[in-house]
Design a protein around this motif. Structure first.
Motif, PDB file in Angstrom:
ATOM      1  N   TYR A  71       0.834  -1.194   0.000  1.00  0.00           N
ATOM      2  CA  TYR A  71       0.000   0.000   0.000  1.00  0.00           C
ATOM      3  C   TYR A  71       0.871   1.247   0.000  1.00  0.00           C
ATOM      4  N   LYS A  72       0.804   2.015  -1.090  1.00  0.00           N
ATOM      5  CA  LYS A  72       1.561   3.262  -1.219  1.00  0.00           C
ATOM      6  C   LYS A  72       3.020   3.096  -0.790  1.00  0.00           C
ATOM      7  N   SER A  73       3.627   2.019  -1.236  1.00  0.00           N
ATOM      8  CA  SER A  73       4.989   1.708  -0.784  1.00  0.00           C
ATOM      9  C   SER A  73       6.044   1.882  -1.865  1.00  0.00           C
ATOM     10  N   GLN A  74       5.620   2.096  -3.117  1.00  0.00           N
ATOM     11  CA  GLN A  74       6.578   2.195  -4.216  1.00  0.00           C
ATOM     12  C   GLN A  74       6.923   3.654  -4.482  1.00  0.00           C
ATOM     13  N   ILE A  75       8.187   3.998  -4.290  1.00  0.00           N
ATOM     14  CA  ILE A  75       8.647   5.372  -4.498  1.00  0.00           C
ATOM     15  C   ILE A  75       9.549   5.415  -5.721  1.00  0.00           C
ATOM     16  N   ARG A  76       9.171   6.208  -6.711  1.00  0.00           N
ATOM     17  CA  ARG A  76       9.957   6.325  -7.936  1.00  0.00           C
ATOM     18  C   ARG A  76      11.052   7.373  -7.746  1.00  0.00           C
ATOM     19  N   PRO A  77      12.262   7.090  -8.226  1.00  0.00           N
ATOM     20  CA  PRO A  77      13.316   8.121  -8.181  1.00  0.00           C
ATOM     21  C   PRO A  77      12.920   9.391  -8.915  1.00  0.00           C
ATOM     22  N   SER A  78      12.024   9.266  -9.915  1.00  0.00           N
ATOM     23  CA  SER A  78      11.631  10.429 -10.705  1.00  0.00           C
ATOM     24  C   SER A  78      10.740  11.393  -9.934  1.00  0.00           C
ATOM     25  N   THR A  79      10.098  10.913  -8.856  1.00  0.00           N
ATOM     26  CA  THR A  79       9.192  11.780  -8.101  1.00  0.00           C
ATOM     27  C   THR A  79       9.617  11.960  -6.650  1.00  0.00           C
ATOM     28  N   GLY A  80      10.214  10.924  -6.055  1.00  0.00           N
ATOM     29  CA  GLY A  80      10.603  11.000  -4.647  1.00  0.00           C
ATOM     30  C   GLY A  80       9.452  10.851  -3.684  1.00  0.00           C
ATOM     31  N   VAL A  81       8.243  10.565  -4.202  1.00  0.00           N
ATOM     32  CA  VAL A  81       7.070  10.375  -3.347  1.00  0.00           C
ATOM     33  C   VAL A  81       6.404   9.053  -3.717  1.00  0.00           C
ATOM     34  N   PRO A  82       5.637   8.460  -2.801  1.00  0.00           N
ATOM     35  CA  PRO A  82       5.000   7.174  -3.093  1.00  0.00           C
ATOM     36  C   PRO A  82       3.986   7.280  -4.219  1.00  0.00           C
ATOM     37  N   ASP A  83       3.946   6.266  -5.080  1.00  0.00           N
ATOM     38  CA  ASP A  83       2.858   6.151  -6.046  1.00  0.00           C
ATOM     39  C   ASP A  83       1.543   6.022  -5.276  1.00  0.00           C
ATOM     40  N   GLN A  84       0.505   6.658  -5.798  1.00  0.00           N
ATOM     41  CA  GLN A  84      -0.791   6.646  -5.121  1.00  0.00           C
ATOM     42  C   GLN A  84      -1.597   5.408  -5.533  1.00  0.00           C
ATOM     43  N   LYS A  85      -1.137   4.266  -5.024  1.00  0.00           N
ATOM     44  CA  LYS A  85      -1.800   3.024  -5.397  1.00  0.00           C
ATOM     45  C   LYS A  85      -1.536   1.948  -4.357  1.00  0.00           C
ATOM     46  N   GLU A  86      -2.311   0.889  -4.459  1.00  0.00           N
ATOM     47  CA  GLU A  86      -2.052  -0.350  -3.738  1.00  0.00           C
ATOM     48  C   GLU A  86      -1.986  -1.456  -4.780  1.00  0.00           C
ATOM     49  N   SER A  87      -1.284  -2.538  -4.463  1.00  0.00           N
ATOM     50  CA  SER A  87      -1.185  -3.612  -5.442  1.00  0.00           C
ATOM     51  C   SER A  87      -1.029  -4.951  -4.749  1.00  0.00           C
ATOM     52  N   PHE A  88      -1.306  -5.996  -5.508  1.00  0.00           N
ATOM     53  CA  PHE A  88      -1.204  -7.365  -5.010  1.00  0.00           C
ATOM     54  C   PHE A  88      -0.421  -8.173  -6.028  1.00  0.00           C
ATOM     55  N   TRP A  89       0.778  -8.618  -5.629  1.00  0.00           N
ATOM     56  CA  TRP A  89       1.673  -9.397  -6.485  1.00  0.00           C
ATOM     57  C   TRP A  89       1.416 -10.885  -6.277  1.00  0.00           C
ATOM     58  N   LEU A  90       1.411 -11.647  -7.384  1.00  0.00           N
ATOM     59  CA  LEU A  90       1.114 -13.074  -7.311  1.00  0.00           C
ATOM     60  C   LEU A  90       2.016 -13.890  -8.237  1.00  0.00           C
ATOM     61  N   GLN A  91       2.347 -15.087  -7.779  1.00  0.00           N
ATOM     62  CA  GLN A  91       2.938 -16.125  -8.626  1.00  0.00           C
ATOM     63  C   GLN A  91       2.148 -17.402  -8.421  1.00  0.00           C
ATOM     64  N   ARG A  92       2.424 -18.374  -9.256  1.00  0.00           N
ATOM     65  CA  ARG A  92       1.693 -19.647  -9.171  1.00  0.00           C
ATOM     66  C   ARG A  92       1.737 -20.249  -7.775  1.00  0.00           C
ATOM     67  N   ASP A  93       2.908 -20.187  -7.125  1.00  0.00           N
ATOM     68  CA  ASP A  93       3.089 -20.863  -5.846  1.00  0.00           C
ATOM     69  C   ASP A  93       3.073 -19.910  -4.657  1.00  0.00           C
ATOM     70  N   SER A  94       2.563 -18.682  -4.874  1.00  0.00           N
ATOM     71  CA  SER A  94       2.514 -17.735  -3.763  1.00  0.00           C
ATOM     72  C   SER A  94       1.259 -17.956  -2.923  1.00  0.00           C
ATOM     73  N   GLU A  95       1.114 -17.192  -1.851  1.00  0.00           N
ATOM     74  CA  GLU A  95      -0.057 -17.306  -0.993  1.00  0.00           C
ATOM     75  C   GLU A  95      -1.240 -16.598  -1.646  1.00  0.00           C
ATOM     76  N   TRP A  96      -2.419 -17.222  -1.592  1.00  0.00           N
ATOM     77  CA  TRP A  96      -3.604 -16.707  -2.277  1.00  0.00           C
ATOM     78  C   TRP A  96      -4.700 -16.373  -1.274  1.00  0.00           C
ATOM     79  N   PRO A  97      -5.564 -15.408  -1.586  1.00  0.00           N
ATOM     80  CA  PRO A  97      -6.718 -15.146  -0.724  1.00  0.00           C
ATOM     81  C   PRO A  97      -7.623 -16.371  -0.650  1.00  0.00           C
TER      82      PRO A  97
END
Length: 274
Positions: A71-97
């Motif tokens: 949640y709002k954890s990705q900071i781009r060097p081009s801005t220096g501030v967190p991207d205004q987003k949340e995201s959910f990363w997944l792989q085949r063998d990752s934990e699922w809801p």
């Protein structure tokens, strides 16, 4: 694209190469995933993001695997501030809801990922041929069945804002992986691209960004830094961003990205061994 892929492979290869050598972005249609399937996947994504934060936080983002909810954890060097987003990363063998949290999430999403794998293989086969490699050259480096595979799906929610002045939904960046498949929804615009990058080590950004309208159905595909390097800079991984409206309310924006990132233990080199 997959419907008559084999009979049109030569034609498709030429079209993909022309776009990959210039803009570094192109759209796929007739690719084999229906609008209904895409809408269903977005519905599951929204259902997950609508969960209370404490429920989403049961699957926290891991720096070791890069999977999980952030949640709002990705900071781009081009801005220096967190991207205004949340995201959910997944792989085949990752934990699922669980089905208790989002009914049918795991089964439907795994099926969706499998279809993204098929489309990715077709695009990468074309680009392998275009670069003078054997058809399976790039796909061997992307093998999702290999234990060192790093390919992921990322569900993204850019939160609505009443006044977005001074904020960035996602600052200027290139994708670090090989090839990205991006699904968007009608009317949820914001993606802008800036062609002109010459080498994969070049960090300079041009001054002309052009919008790519958001549409449900077509898949927006872009080259990543990895593939730009493997092609001796022939295929372009260009800068892009997600821009909020300068005035007024910016509505919610949902996207689904499938990142072909390659295998950890595979070393690749371009035709010129640059």
């Amino acid at each position: 694209m997959s419907i008559d892929f084999e009979s049109r492979k030569e034609e498709i290869t030429k079209e993909l190469l022309a776009a990959a050598e210039t803009a570094g972005f192109f759209s796929l249609v007739d690719h084999g995933i229906t609008v209904e399937e895409i809408n269903n996947q977005f519905a599951l994504s929204k259902a997950f993001f609508d969960l209370p934060q404490e429920v989403k936080a049961r699957i926290p983002h891991s720096l070791e695997t890069n999977n999980g909810w952030e949640y709002k954890s990705q900071i781009r060097p081009s801005t220096g501030v967190p991207d205004q987003k949340e995201s959910f990363w997944l792989q085949r063998d990752s934990e699922w809801p669980s089905d208790e949290d989002v009914l049918g999430f795991s089964a439907a999403t795994k099926s969706f990922i499998s279809k993204c794998e098929v489309i990715s293989k077709q695009v990468l086969a074309c680009l392998s041929i275009a670069l003078g490699f054997p058809e399976d050259h790039l796909n061997e480096a992307m093998d999702v069945n290999a234990p060192d595979n790093l390919t992921q799906m990322r569900m993204i929610h850019y939160m609505a804002s009443e006044n977005a002045v001074g904020t960035w939904r996602a600052g200027n960046h290139t994708d670090v992986g090989c090839l990205t498949l991006l699904f968007q929804r009608d009317g949820e615009d914001g993606l802008e691209v800036c062609p002109g990058r010459e080498t994969h080590t070049d960090s300079s950004i041009g001054d002309k960004f052009s919008p790519i309208p958001a549409k449900t159905g077509p898949i927006v595909v872009n080259i990543g830094d990895m593939l730009m390097a493997w092609s001796d800079d022939r295929l372009k991984a260009n800068f892009h961003r997600v821009r909020a409206k300068c005035e007024g309310k910016s509505p919610d924006r949902y996207t689904i990205a499938y990142f072909n990132t390659g295998r950890r233990n595979v070393v690749m080199q371009g035709p010129l061994k640059k």
